[in-house]
Design an enzyme around this catalytic site. Structure first.
Site, PDB file in Angstrom:
ATOM      1  N   GLY A   1      -8.442   5.965  -8.155  1.00 49.38           N
ATOM      2  CA  GLY A   1      -8.019   4.979  -7.243  1.00 49.38           C
ATOM      3  C   GLY A   1      -7.005   5.564  -6.338  1.00 49.38           C
ATOM      4  O   GLY A   1      -6.484   6.509  -6.747  1.00 49.38           O
TER       5      GLY A   1
ATOM      6  N   GLN B   1      -0.155   5.443  -0.339  1.00 55.34           N
ATOM      7  CA  GLN B   1      -0.175   6.691  -0.724  1.00 55.34           C
ATOM      8  C   GLN B   1      -0.830   7.833   0.285  1.00 55.34           C
ATOM      9  O   GLN B   1      -0.563   9.162   0.004  1.00 55.34           O
ATOM     10  CB  GLN B   1      -1.172   6.873  -1.907  1.00 55.34           C
ATOM     11  CG  GLN B   1      -0.657   6.258  -3.377  1.00 55.34           C
ATOM     12  CD  GLN B   1      -1.474   6.495  -4.419  1.00 55.34           C
ATOM     13  OE1 GLN B   1      -2.387   5.734  -4.619  1.00 55.34           O
ATOM     14  NE2 GLN B   1      -1.208   7.311  -5.271  1.00 55.34           N
TER      15      GLN B   1
ATOM     16  N   CYS C   1      -0.587   9.682 -11.549  1.00 50.07           N
ATOM     17  CA  CYS C   1      -0.572   8.967 -10.185  1.00 50.07           C
ATOM     18  C   CYS C   1      -0.665  10.099  -9.102  1.00 50.07           C
ATOM     19  O   CYS C   1      -0.185  11.156  -9.279  1.00 50.07           O
ATOM     20  CB  CYS C   1       0.665   8.178  -9.808  1.00 50.07           C
ATOM     21  SG  CYS C   1       0.443   7.384  -8.177  1.00 50.07           S
ATOM     22  N   LEU C   2      -1.765   9.934  -8.220  1.00 50.42           N
ATOM     23  CA  LEU C   2      -1.588  11.284  -7.192  1.00 50.42           C
ATOM     24  C   LEU C   2      -0.184  11.489  -6.513  1.00 50.42           C
ATOM     25  O   LEU C   2      -0.004  12.475  -5.829  1.00 50.42           O
ATOM     26  CB  LEU C   2      -2.819  11.000  -6.104  1.00 50.42           C
ATOM     27  CG  LEU C   2      -4.207  10.987  -6.737  1.00 50.42           C
ATOM     28  CD1 LEU C   2      -5.247  10.446  -5.747  1.00 50.42           C
ATOM     29  CD2 LEU C   2      -4.581  12.194  -7.559  1.00 50.42           C
TER      30      LEU C   2
ATOM     31  N   HIS D   1      -2.790  -0.576 -11.352  1.00 50.63           N
ATOM     32  CA  HIS D   1      -2.089   0.324 -11.075  1.00 50.63           C
ATOM     33  C   HIS D   1      -2.166   0.363  -9.536  1.00 50.63           C
ATOM     34  O   HIS D   1      -0.922   0.631  -8.745  1.00 50.63           O
ATOM     35  CB  HIS D   1      -2.725   1.662 -11.458  1.00 50.63           C
ATOM     36  CG  HIS D   1      -1.970   3.038 -11.013  1.00 50.63           C
ATOM     37  ND1 HIS D   1      -1.368   3.817 -11.841  1.00 50.63           N
ATOM     38  CD2 HIS D   1      -1.893   3.816  -9.483  1.00 50.63           C
ATOM     39  CE1 HIS D   1      -0.653   4.882 -10.939  1.00 50.63           C
ATOM     40  NE2 HIS D   1      -1.264   4.533  -9.931  1.00 50.63           N
ATOM     41  N   GLU D   2      -3.300   0.270  -8.833  1.00 50.89           N
ATOM     42  CA  GLU D   2      -3.359   0.354  -7.325  1.00 50.89           C
ATOM     43  C   GLU D   2      -2.721  -0.867  -6.605  1.00 50.89           C
ATOM     44  O   GLU D   2      -2.155  -0.864  -5.477  1.00 50.89           O
ATOM     45  CB  GLU D   2      -4.694   0.408  -6.910  1.00 50.89           C
ATOM     46  CG  GLU D   2      -5.517   1.819  -7.312  1.00 50.89           C
ATOM     47  CD  GLU D   2      -4.828   2.919  -7.194  1.00 50.89           C
ATOM     48  OE1 GLU D   2      -4.010   3.014  -6.268  1.00 50.89           O
ATOM     49  OE2 GLU D   2      -4.851   3.886  -8.174  1.00 50.89           O
TER      50      GLU D   2
ATOM     51  N   HIS E   1       0.832  -0.641  -6.080  1.00 49.30           N
ATOM     52  CA  HIS E   1       1.486   0.252  -5.005  1.00 49.30           C
ATOM     53  C   HIS E   1       1.720  -0.565  -3.907  1.00 49.30           C
ATOM     54  O   HIS E   1       2.353  -0.176  -2.968  1.00 49.30           O
ATOM     55  CB  HIS E   1       0.318   1.241  -4.812  1.00 49.30           C
ATOM     56  CG  HIS E   1       0.229   2.399  -5.480  1.00 49.30           C
ATOM     57  ND1 HIS E   1       1.429   3.489  -5.390  1.00 49.30           N
ATOM     58  CD2 HIS E   1      -0.665   3.143  -6.305  1.00 49.30           C
ATOM     59  CE1 HIS E   1       1.150   4.589  -6.225  1.00 49.30           C
ATOM     60  NE2 HIS E   1       0.024   4.422  -6.711  1.00 49.30           N
TER      61      HIS E   1
END
Ligand code: ZN
Length: 190
Positions: free
Chosen positions: A50, A55, A92-93, A134-135, A138
């Protein structure tokens, strides 16, 4: 006309954009649709399941998710129902190599606009539901480290242990976040 997708640059904690509340989108224009395709390419390039627009430095309410059954492009996503709970490891990226356990709802229902600007309502559970939560977090400036069980926080390394598995190094939340802050200030000064 440019048809090839671009890989976008992923911003890391503590970039301020990751802590902002992202703005909703009025209409899914061709530019927004193209941006979503670039987000998908970027997510695949980094082996993520995701990615949220903040991000890549864009404070808009857009996420892309693919847990193995094809990409979903969602605009203004809202969780309208949650059920049950699950505990599982997340990363997480924007916080590379940091992993830890997070409790999430087992099943969620999400309302959003798709890449064609059509209203959609989607339900899923397990990893799909975890990725959505999670997304969507953000978009409100929330990171998995805000929910993580600190006792489970660790760095994943590429060093192999005796059993052939990669070695995990436990860390505290404070140390981990400090490390990202130090990296960011070194990048700025170099
Ligand atoms: Zn993330």
């Amino acid at each position: 006309m440019e048809t090839q997708s671009r890989i976008l640059r992923i911003v890391h904690y503590p970039a301020p954009v990751l802590r902002k509340k992202a703005a909703p989108i009025d209409r899914v224009t061709p530019e927004i649709a193209r941006f979503m395709d670039e987000m998908v390419e970027t997510m695949y390039a980094d082996n993520g399941v995701g990615l949220a627009a903040p991000q890549v430095g864009i404070s808009l309410r857009i996420i892309v998710v693919d847990v193995g059954d094809g990409p979903l492009h969602l605009v203004n996503p809202v969780i309208i129902a949650r059920e049950g709970s699950q505990t599982g490891v997340e990363g997480c990226l924007s916080l590379p190599n940091l992993h830890g356990d997070v409790v999430r709802a087992m099943k969620v229902t999400v309302r959003a606009l798709n890449i064609h600007g059509k209203k959609v309502t989607l339900s899923g559970e397990g990893l799909w539901a975890r990725a959505m939560q999670h997304e969507i977090d953000h978009l409100d400036g929330i990171l998995f480290t805000d929910h993580v069980d600190p006792a489970t926080l660790h760095w994943v390394t590429t060093e192999e242990g005796h059993d052939g598995d990669y070695i995990e190094r436990p860390t505290t939340l404070e140390d981990a976040l400090h490390l990202f802050e130090r990296e960011a200030s070194l990048m700025k000064s170099s």
